[in-house]
Design an enzyme around this catalytic site. Sequence first.
Site, mmCIF file in Angstrom:
data_model
loop_
_atom_site.group_PDB
_atom_site.id
_atom_site.type_symbol
_atom_site.label_atom_id
_atom_site.label_comp_id
_atom_site.label_asym_id
_atom_site.label_seq_id
_atom_site.Cartn_x
_atom_site.Cartn_y
_atom_site.Cartn_z
ATOM 1 N N ARG A 79 0.816 -1.223 0.000
ATOM 2 C CA ARG A 79 0.000 0.000 0.000
ATOM 3 C C ARG A 79 0.850 1.275 0.000
ATOM 4 O O ARG A 79 0.437 2.296 0.561
ATOM 5 C CB ARG A 79 -0.953 0.040 1.200
ATOM 6 C CG ARG A 79 -2.088 -0.948 1.125
ATOM 7 C CD ARG A 79 -3.244 -0.377 0.313
ATOM 8 N NE ARG A 79 -4.352 -1.320 0.258
ATOM 9 C CZ ARG A 79 -5.467 -1.204 0.990
ATOM 10 N NH1 ARG A 79 -5.609 -0.207 1.812
ATOM 11 N NH2 ARG A 79 -6.412 -2.089 0.878
ATOM 12 N N ARG A 119 -3.339 6.730 1.036
ATOM 13 C CA ARG A 119 -3.827 7.971 1.645
ATOM 14 C C ARG A 119 -2.869 8.657 2.607
ATOM 15 O O ARG A 119 -3.095 9.803 2.984
ATOM 16 C CB ARG A 119 -5.163 7.712 2.342
ATOM 17 C CG ARG A 119 -6.305 7.570 1.348
ATOM 18 C CD ARG A 119 -7.540 7.019 2.016
ATOM 19 N NE ARG A 119 -7.291 5.658 2.467
ATOM 20 C CZ ARG A 119 -8.192 4.869 3.042
ATOM 21 N NH1 ARG A 119 -9.402 5.313 3.274
ATOM 22 N NH2 ARG A 119 -7.885 3.639 3.397
ATOM 23 N N ARG A 153 -6.490 11.351 -5.907
ATOM 24 C CA ARG A 153 -7.708 10.589 -5.587
ATOM 25 C C ARG A 153 -8.940 11.486 -5.653
ATOM 26 O O ARG A 153 -9.983 11.075 -6.179
ATOM 27 C CB ARG A 153 -7.544 9.992 -4.188
ATOM 28 C CG ARG A 153 -8.770 9.397 -3.550
ATOM 29 C CD ARG A 153 -9.031 8.007 -4.070
ATOM 30 N NE ARG A 153 -10.159 7.405 -3.382
ATOM 31 C CZ ARG A 153 -11.434 7.655 -3.655
ATOM 32 N NH1 ARG A 153 -11.736 8.518 -4.598
ATOM 33 N NH2 ARG A 153 -12.411 7.066 -2.994
ATOM 34 N N ASP A 191 -6.715 -2.711 -7.391
ATOM 35 C CA ASP A 191 -7.273 -3.314 -6.191
ATOM 36 C C ASP A 191 -7.613 -4.765 -6.485
ATOM 37 O O ASP A 191 -7.898 -5.114 -7.639
ATOM 38 C CB ASP A 191 -8.530 -2.568 -5.733
ATOM 39 C CG ASP A 191 -8.867 -2.914 -4.288
ATOM 40 O OD1 ASP A 191 -8.347 -2.244 -3.382
ATOM 41 O OD2 ASP A 191 -9.611 -3.887 -4.066
ATOM 42 N N TYR A 201 -15.100 -11.463 0.172
ATOM 43 C CA TYR A 201 -15.835 -10.231 -0.147
ATOM 44 C C TYR A 201 -17.038 -10.531 -1.048
ATOM 45 O O TYR A 201 -18.093 -9.905 -0.918
ATOM 46 C CB TYR A 201 -14.908 -9.211 -0.818
ATOM 47 C CG TYR A 201 -13.864 -8.641 0.128
ATOM 48 C CD1 TYR A 201 -14.180 -7.565 0.956
ATOM 49 C CD2 TYR A 201 -12.590 -9.184 0.212
ATOM 50 C CE1 TYR A 201 -13.237 -7.055 1.839
ATOM 51 C CE2 TYR A 201 -11.643 -8.679 1.088
ATOM 52 C CZ TYR A 201 -11.970 -7.608 1.900
ATOM 53 O OH TYR A 201 -11.052 -7.104 2.777
HETATM 54 O O1 CP3 Z 1 -0.023 -1.711 -2.446
HETATM 55 C C1 CP3 Z 1 -0.300 -0.790 -3.231
HETATM 56 O O2 CP3 Z 1 0.127 0.382 -3.094
HETATM 57 C C2 CP3 Z 1 -1.097 -1.096 -4.486
HETATM 58 C C3 CP3 Z 1 -2.485 -0.833 -4.385
HETATM 59 C C4 CP3 Z 1 -3.425 -1.733 -3.605
HETATM 60 C C5 CP3 Z 1 -4.674 -1.256 -3.150
HETATM 61 N N1 CP3 Z 1 -5.363 -2.306 -2.628
HETATM 62 C C6 CP3 Z 1 -5.137 0.127 -3.237
HETATM 63 C C7 CP3 Z 1 -6.246 0.588 -2.376
HETATM 64 C C8 CP3 Z 1 -3.355 -3.092 -3.300
HETATM 65 C C9 CP3 Z 1 -2.217 -4.082 -3.519
HETATM 66 C C10 CP3 Z 1 -4.590 -3.444 -2.681
HETATM 67 C C11 CP3 Z 1 -4.920 -4.812 -2.249
HETATM 68 C C12 CP3 Z 1 -6.141 -5.049 -1.488
HETATM 69 N N2 CP3 Z 1 -7.368 -4.455 -1.614
HETATM 70 C C13 CP3 Z 1 -6.251 -6.066 -0.511
HETATM 71 C C14 CP3 Z 1 -5.172 -7.034 -0.129
HETATM 72 C C15 CP3 Z 1 -4.126 -6.380 0.718
HETATM 73 C C16 CP3 Z 1 -4.618 -5.893 2.049
HETATM 74 O O3 CP3 Z 1 -4.436 -4.685 2.299
HETATM 75 O O4 CP3 Z 1 -5.128 -6.703 2.813
HETATM 76 C C17 CP3 Z 1 -7.577 -6.009 -0.007
HETATM 77 C C18 CP3 Z 1 -8.151 -6.911 1.070
HETATM 78 C C19 CP3 Z 1 -8.267 -5.002 -0.716
HETATM 79 C C20 CP3 Z 1 -9.698 -4.641 -0.609
HETATM 80 C C21 CP3 Z 1 -9.877 -3.226 -0.233
HETATM 81 N N3 CP3 Z 1 -9.565 -2.152 -1.033
HETATM 82 C C22 CP3 Z 1 -10.417 -2.717 0.979
HETATM 83 C C23 CP3 Z 1 -10.871 -3.572 2.147
HETATM 84 C C24 CP3 Z 1 -10.411 -1.334 0.869
HETATM 85 C C25 CP3 Z 1 -11.012 -0.347 1.845
HETATM 86 C C26 CP3 Z 1 -10.173 -0.182 3.060
HETATM 87 C C27 CP3 Z 1 -9.296 1.018 2.911
HETATM 88 O O5 CP3 Z 1 -8.098 0.915 3.220
HETATM 89 O O6 CP3 Z 1 -9.833 2.067 2.552
HETATM 90 C C28 CP3 Z 1 -9.831 -0.984 -0.369
HETATM 91 C C29 CP3 Z 1 -9.622 0.360 -0.901
HETATM 92 C C30 CP3 Z 1 -8.234 0.711 -1.342
HETATM 93 N N4 CP3 Z 1 -7.436 -0.064 -2.136
HETATM 94 C C31 CP3 Z 1 -7.559 1.927 -1.065
HETATM 95 C C32 CP3 Z 1 -6.307 1.855 -1.704
HETATM 96 C C33 CP3 Z 1 -5.240 2.902 -1.758
HETATM 97 C C34 CP3 Z 1 -8.123 3.081 -0.270
HETATM 98 C C35 CP3 Z 1 -9.276 3.701 -0.984
HETATM 99 C C36 CP3 Z 1 -9.153 5.207 -1.216
HETATM 100 O O7 CP3 Z 1 -8.076 5.723 -1.524
HETATM 101 O O8 CP3 Z 1 -10.192 5.867 -1.106
#
Ligand code: CP3
Length: 343
Positions: free
Chosen positions: A26, A30, A39, A76, A151
């Site tokens: 990640r 943010r 974003r 994602d 999910y």
């Molecule tokens: O690692 C990176 O920088 C690459 C981008 C990346 C994102 N999600 C961007 C993201 C990667 C590799 C993921 C993987 C992901 N997504 C996983 C597996 C890894 C982990 O963290 O467990 C999972 C379970 C998800 C599902 C997901 N996506 C959730 C549960 C959420 C909401 C929770 C949150 O942190 O907001 C997301 C949204 C998400 N994916 C964001 C980002 C940067 C935040 C959303 C935003 O910017 O508004």
Amino acid sequence: MTGTHRKVLEVLNGKTLVPPPIWLMRQAGRYLPEYRETRASAGSFLELCYTPDLAVEVTLQPIRRYGFDAAILFSDILVIPDALQRNVRFEEGHGPRMDPIDEDGIAELSAEGVIGHLAPVFETVSRLRRQLPEETTLLGFCGAPWTVATYMIAGRGTPDQAPARLFAYRHPKAFDQLLAFLADISADYLVAQIDAGADAVQIFDSWAGVLGEEEFARYAVEPVRRMIASVRARRPSARIIAFAKGAGLFLKDYRRLTGADAIGLDWSVPLSFAAELQKDGPIQGNLDPMRVVAGGAAMESAIDRILDVLGQGPLIFNLGHGITPDADPENVAALVARVRGRR
Ligand code: CP3
């Protein structure tokens, strides 16, 4: 010509580098003000994922700031259910939502059009490979079938993935079918990312830690084994990291049983156990993301312990899970400097 000095790739090939290469799960997110700005201009989160100009930009942001040794494609894991037309939404403050799938929905799943829907992701990967520094490894990724399925069944995130566990006990055949379907489509997705220019890929099984022994074998190991076998059958030189968060003692055989090149470790993995796992091949991890939020001695002492115990073998320095929005970008700079500063 390519890949000659990409350090993360070298470690994935079994080499020990001192200091170890570093990237953070990640790392585009943010906690970075420039991410929040892009974003905000994107509209929805999925639009950010599917607009190559914007996805390339946010992928590059942490590389510019910190010079990480790997960039990870900005996307994602839930683009797969989105491509399967499960009506995926990311609602502000609520996390992801989608239409929960049932036995009938599983029977109707079709791979048709899925890879086409994801074309913008492959465009992002190929632009990234052209724009990144030659020495930066480019990582693609996808979710593991179990984590994506949790999910899809619940239609949202839950604290313990009880809906998916319950569904699997009640409808084991339909659940096996869902996981096999996701394994096959995800393998196609990874092959397309590799063909577009990804140097290696990571499989995120973020919810592996809620599974019992029998279920770990059936729902975490078997679908990932199937996915990796499918990728390797078509791209024998593919380098693959498998991250099963919370898998604990099940990690002992996880690399061998899945065929992954490297395994990701969360911060609950004892360093002595990590050192045992490292005898079988490269490992990645495992600093607690909360130590990056805390900064100072809490962060520094743990970095030093990881380097002391694991730094003389094949290691990719990383966190034990994604960096959180409350992390101070200055602490990340200090983390990178400390990992790189030691001899
Ligand atoms: O690692 C990176 O920088 C690459 C981008 C990346 C994102 N999600 C961007 C993201 C990667 C590799 C993921 C993987 C992901 N997504 C996983 C597996 C890894 C982990 O963290 O467990 C999972 C379970 C998800 C599902 C997901 N996506 C959730 C549960 C959420 C909401 C929770 C949150 O942190 O907001 C997301 C949204 C998400 N994916 C964001 C980002 C940067 C935040 C959303 C935003 O910017 O508004």
